[in-house]
Scaffold this active site. Structure first.
Site, PDB file in Angstrom:
ATOM      1  N   SER A 249     -17.115  -4.762  10.128  1.00 44.17           N
ATOM      2  CA  SER A 249     -16.716  -3.644   9.279  1.00 44.17           C
ATOM      3  C   SER A 249     -17.137  -2.343   9.932  1.00 44.17           C
ATOM      4  CB  SER A 249     -17.360  -3.772   7.894  1.00 44.17           C
ATOM      5  OG  SER A 249     -17.237  -2.564   7.164  1.00 44.17           O
ATOM      6  N   LYS A 255     -21.234  -7.346   7.377  1.00 47.37           N
ATOM      7  CA  LYS A 255     -20.124  -8.152   6.876  1.00 47.37           C
ATOM      8  C   LYS A 255     -19.519  -9.038   7.961  1.00 47.37           C
ATOM      9  CE  LYS A 255     -17.153  -6.721   3.893  1.00 47.37           C
ATOM     10  NZ  LYS A 255     -15.994  -5.984   3.335  1.00 47.37           N
ATOM     11  N   ASN A 257     -15.948 -10.455   7.802  1.00 47.83           N
ATOM     12  CA  ASN A 257     -14.699 -10.561   7.059  1.00 47.83           C
ATOM     13  C   ASN A 257     -13.844 -11.737   7.559  1.00 47.83           C
ATOM     14  OD1 ASN A 257     -15.107  -8.221   5.419  1.00 47.83           O
ATOM     15  ND2 ASN A 257     -14.583  -6.942   7.178  1.00 47.83           N
ATOM     16  N   ARG A 289      33.857  -7.701  13.502  1.00 43.44           N
ATOM     17  CA  ARG A 289      32.597  -7.223  14.056  1.00 43.44           C
ATOM     18  C   ARG A 289      32.011  -6.239  13.055  1.00 43.44           C
ATOM     19  NH1 ARG A 289      32.344  -6.992  19.148  1.00 43.44           N
ATOM     20  NH2 ARG A 289      33.133  -9.098  18.867  1.00 43.44           N
TER      21      ARG A 289
END
Length: 395
Positions: A249, A255, A257, A289
Site C-alpha cells: 500500500s 498491508k 493486499n 460491409r
C-alpha cells in the site's frame, strides 16, 4: 494501462497485428502463385495512412508491394485480411489462455482432493447455510475452468479464414484462380478453416470467440470473488500466497493486499462489456460491409483477448499459491453448528452432515482426469489417459 499487460506482450498489440496481416498477405500471394519470402521484415505503418484508409490494410499492402514483384492481394479486400489476421491472433490467445487454465485446473484439483474433508461453513445470501467442504468449493471452481477449456477448444478448432473479395462474391479472384479452391488453400496455408463462404456481415465467428472468452473470465471471477470474501481478515479462511513486492500500500506499509484476486475480479467485471460490444457490432453488420460496426469490433475484440490472457495468467498464479486455513474453517463451522445444522434439527458435529459433498468432489476429479494426468493422493485408481506404450505426456 491494464495491470499485468506484460503477461500478454506480443500477442495482440499493433506489432502482432501487423505481423499477422503480413502472414495473411504472404499466404494469399502463394495461393496466387507468387513465391514470397520476407523473412523477419515487418513494416511500420504510418498512422496517418491508416486513418486515411480507414483501416491498416491498404498501407500494409502498399508496403508489401514495394518488396514483392508479382500478384499480391489480388482478389482480396481489406476485411478479408484484417478478419483473418485477427483469427490468427485469436489462435495464439486461445492457446495461451488454455495453457494457463490447465495450470488453474491442476491447482484446483489438488486443492479439491487435499481438502475433500476440510469442513467449512456454507453460505447463501451472505448468511450461514449448511456445512460444506473446501474441497467441494474448489471442485465447483474447477467445473467452471473445465467448461471453459471445452469451449475454448471448440472455438479454436473452428477459427475461420475470411475470403470474399469486395462484396463477398470472390468476383476478382475468379479472374485469376479457381476461387473456391483458392479459399480452401488459403485456409490450409494459415492453419485455419474455410467455412464455405465469406462471413463479412455474419459475425458469429467473432461473437463465439468473444463469448468463450467472457465465460472464461466469468469462471475465474467467481473464484476470485470467493477468495476475496474468504480472505477478509475477519474471516481469514484463505489467503493469497506471499510474493515479495506484491500487494503493498502507498500509505499503509503493513498491508498485504490480495492483488491477484482483485485484478482477476476486475477482469470478470470488464469482460461482459467487451462481449456486449461485439454483439452490438454483429447486430449492425449491415449491407455487404458495415459502416462503422466492423471498425468498432477490432478494439473490443483485441481488448477482450488481452484481458482474458492476463486474467488467466494471474489466476494460475493465484491458485498455485493459495493458502488454505482449514483450521480456521473448522473452528468457525464448529462455533456456528447451531445455525449450520438447523436444517437437520440441530446437532454438534458439522462433519456428520456433509451430504454428497465428497461424491461430488470425486465426480469432478474424474472429469478432470480426462484432461490431466491423475494427481498423487487421489482416492480412486487413476484412469490412463493414453494407450499403453504411448510416449505422449498428456499434451
Amino acid at each position: 494501462m491494464l495491470p499485468g499487460s506484460y503477461r500478454a506482450a506480443g500477442l495482440v498489440d499493433d506489432t502482432a497485428l501487423v505481423r499477422a496481416m503480413l502472414d495473411v498477405e504472404v499466404a494469399w500471394a502463394r495461393v496466387l502463385g507468387t513465391p514470397v519470402s520476407l523473412g523477419s521484415w515487418t513494416p511500420v505503418l504510418d498512422p496517418a495512412e491508416v486513418e486515411a484508409a480507414g483501416n491498416p490494410v491498404l498501407p500494409l499492402v502498399s508496403a508489401v508491394r514495394s518488396q514483392v514483384s508479382g500478384s499480391v492481394h489480388t482478389g482480396l479486400t481489406s476485411q478479408d485480411v484484417l478478419d483473418t489476421a485477427l483469427m490468427l491472433l485469436a489462435r495464439d490467445v486461445l492457446s495461451r489462455v488454455s495453457a494457463d487454465l490447465a495450470r488453474v485446473g491442476a491447482a484446483l484439483a489438488r486443492l479439491a482432493d487435499e481438502h475433500r474433508s476440510s469442513v467449512m461453513a456454507g453460505r447463501t445470501l451472505t448468511q450461514f447455510a449448511v456445512p460444506i467442504t473446501f474441497g467441494l468449493k474448489a471442485a465447483r471452481w474447477l467445473v467452471g475452468v473445465l467448461d471453459s477449456l471445452d469451449e475454448l477448444d471448440a472455438v479454436s478448432r473452428n477459427l475461420p479464414v475470411q475470403c470474399g473479395g469486395a462484396a463477398g462474391t470472390l468476383s476478382r479472384a475468379a479472374s485469376v484462380v479457381d476461387p473456391l479452391a483458392a479459399a480452401a488453400a488459403f485456409a490450409e496455408h494459415l492453419g485455419l478453416v474455410w467455412p464455405g463462404m465469406p462471413w463479412h456481415t455474419y459475425r458469429a465467428p467473432v461473437t463465439r470467440l468473444g463469448d468463450a472468452l467472457v465465460r472464461t473470465c466469468d469462471a475465474l471471477g467467481v473464484m476470485a470473488a470467493d477468495v476475496l470474501t474468504l480472505g477478509r481478515p475477519e474471516i481469514g479462511e484463505v489467503r493469497e500466497g506471499a510474493v515479495a513486492g506484491r500487494g503493498g500500500s502507498s500509505t499503509m506499509p503493513h498491508k498485504r493486499n490480495p492483488v491477484l484476486s482483485v485484478l482477476v475480479n476486475s477482469a470478470a467485471l470488464q469482460a461482459p462489456q467487451f462481449g456486449a460490444q461485439l454483439h452490438l457490432c454483429s447486430a449492425r453488420a449491415v449491407d455487404e460491409r458495415p459502416d462503422g460496426a466492423w471498425h468498432a469490433e477490432w478494439p473490443a475484440l483485441r481488448g477482450l483477448m488481452e484481458l482474458a490472457v492476463v486474467a488467466a495468467s494471474q489466476a494460475a498464479e493465484l491458485t498455485e499459491g493459495l493458502e488454505v486455513h482449514a483450521d480456521v474453517m473448522a473452528r468457525r463451522a464448529a462455533g456456528a453448528a447451531e445455525d449450520l445444522l438447523a436444517e437437520r434439527g440441530g446437532g454438534t458435529d458439522p462433519a456428520a452432515y456433509l451430504g454428497m459433498a465428497e461424491s461430488f468432489v470425486d465426480e469432478v476429479l474424474r472429469r478432470n482426469r480426462s484432461r490431466f494426468r491423475p494427481l498423487r493422493g487421489e482416492h480412486e485408481v487413476p484412469t490412463p489417459i493414453v494407450s499403453e506404450g504411448s510416449d505422449r505426456n498428456g499434451d
